[in-house]
Enzyme design. Sequence first.
Site, PDB file in Angstrom:
ATOM      1  N   ASP A 189      35.948  48.711  40.066  1.00 11.42           N
ATOM      2  CA  ASP A 189      35.189  48.785  41.315  1.00 11.42           C
ATOM      3  C   ASP A 189      33.697  49.043  41.043  1.00 11.42           C
ATOM      4  O   ASP A 189      33.339  49.665  40.037  1.00 11.42           O
ATOM      5  CB  ASP A 189      35.774  49.928  42.157  1.00 11.42           C
ATOM      6  N   GLU A 213      34.057  44.074  39.831  1.00  9.53           N
ATOM      7  CA  GLU A 213      33.473  43.756  41.135  1.00  9.53           C
ATOM      8  C   GLU A 213      31.964  43.873  41.021  1.00  9.53           C
ATOM      9  O   GLU A 213      31.420  44.973  40.913  1.00  9.53           O
ATOM     10  CB  GLU A 213      33.976  44.723  42.213  1.00  9.53           C
ATOM     11  N   ARG A 333      41.328  45.595  57.784  1.00 11.05           N
ATOM     12  CA  ARG A 333      42.312  46.331  56.983  1.00 11.05           C
ATOM     13  C   ARG A 333      43.559  46.628  57.820  1.00 11.05           C
ATOM     14  O   ARG A 333      44.044  47.755  57.887  1.00 11.05           O
ATOM     15  CB  ARG A 333      41.670  47.604  56.421  1.00 11.05           C
TER      16      ARG A 333
END
Length: 444
Positions: A189, A213, A333
């Site tokens: 991340d 990422e 989400r």
Amino acid sequence: MTDRFSNGDTSNDNYGGFNSNNGDMRKWHGGDFQGIINQLDYIKNMGFTAIWITPVTMQKSDYAYHGYHTYDFYAVDGHLGTMDKFKELVGKAHDKNIAVMLDVVVNHTGDFQPGNGFAKAPFDKADWYHHNGDITGADYNSNNQWKIENGDVAGLDDLNQDNPATANELKSWIRWLLNETGVDGLRVDTAKHVPKGFLKDFDQAANTFTIGEIYSGDPAYVGDYTRYLDAALDFPMYYTIKDVFGHDQSMRKIKERYSDDRHYRDAQTNGVFIDNHDVKRFLNDASGKPGANYDKWPQLKAALGFTLTSRGIPIIYQGTEQGFSGGDDPANRENVVFNANHDLYQYIAKLNYVRNNHPALQNGSQKEKWVDDSFYSFQRSKNGDEAIVLINNSWSSQTRTIGNFDNLSNGTRLTNQLSNDSVQINNGSITVTLAPKEVKIFTK
């Protein structure tokens, strides 16, 4: 996104006093490892050979359902289950030939400073962190890389990897976690916020596949990180897919994007995606058919056909197969529903079936065979396996005569694996007609 996937064990929904609340998109919803275990066949039957799950480290907040605000690196968050349950998930996924990619965060912890101390020991020392304030929009706009690496992302406590103690602990932690769990790879991340030198050390310590990422549309910027991690999520291609397939723009943009593959160490390992948990879903952003804006599925199907046949590793975000259309985080989400009869589920399953049966589509060479504003075709080849992909990106039927194929002689009959029509190579070419937004995959 484990918390939003499937709630297999309601007994852990209110772990630590941070109660699940399905009525609030910002709070825990109850998804857990048991839920993933329960739905492994749903994933496998759609043709996927790997899952990437959000971080499993202990959180300490009503709003940390996503796992990106670590409190204790050495504990699994109780909302998701126990370490033993996580190991069970990995083992049962492996039994079904599904690899498990784990999301990890080495850039920051949750936001505990200054009022709430620090993350749990050993990450509880002031000099293990930077104290340079938040990264601002101006920092991003000016490409202030020093601040991007040394400032706080969204107020989260930024770890100081230049401190050898911090760096060594992060490397020890990842070695422990991989040894303990048996996961198959890592999604790293916020990689652009971490010094590249540390990323290389972290990659070597992990000694497994790493995909970073790097949230940027600049292929030169993103591609450089593949010299430090194994691979990168292909954000530049994401923006191109959004434009070309979501907004009916020219297929020549695909050609232009592929020309940037030189920036990557190996573009075959780029993570290709149409959307994810940090951006609007494809169906939220797509323009739809002119005069009938509700009809966006043809655009999505064309994008899926491209994503699951292009060079790179295709990544599909949960809920795409159910036609979810949420906007910005957290609306994107949604809790997943499990309808294996859904048209999009069946379409993805068919595309994956073709991909999984043709090595050329997995990691074969790729050569462009045709490009114009509304039509694109490429051939992929590996060890005698040949696949010709054709995509019509217009809202009307299109006919093209395409030639210059490799390793395919006159008289060779090719069958479209997405239906049952076939063509024969004559004078080195084929003539094909594609319906609006149709994808065809011809193989021997």
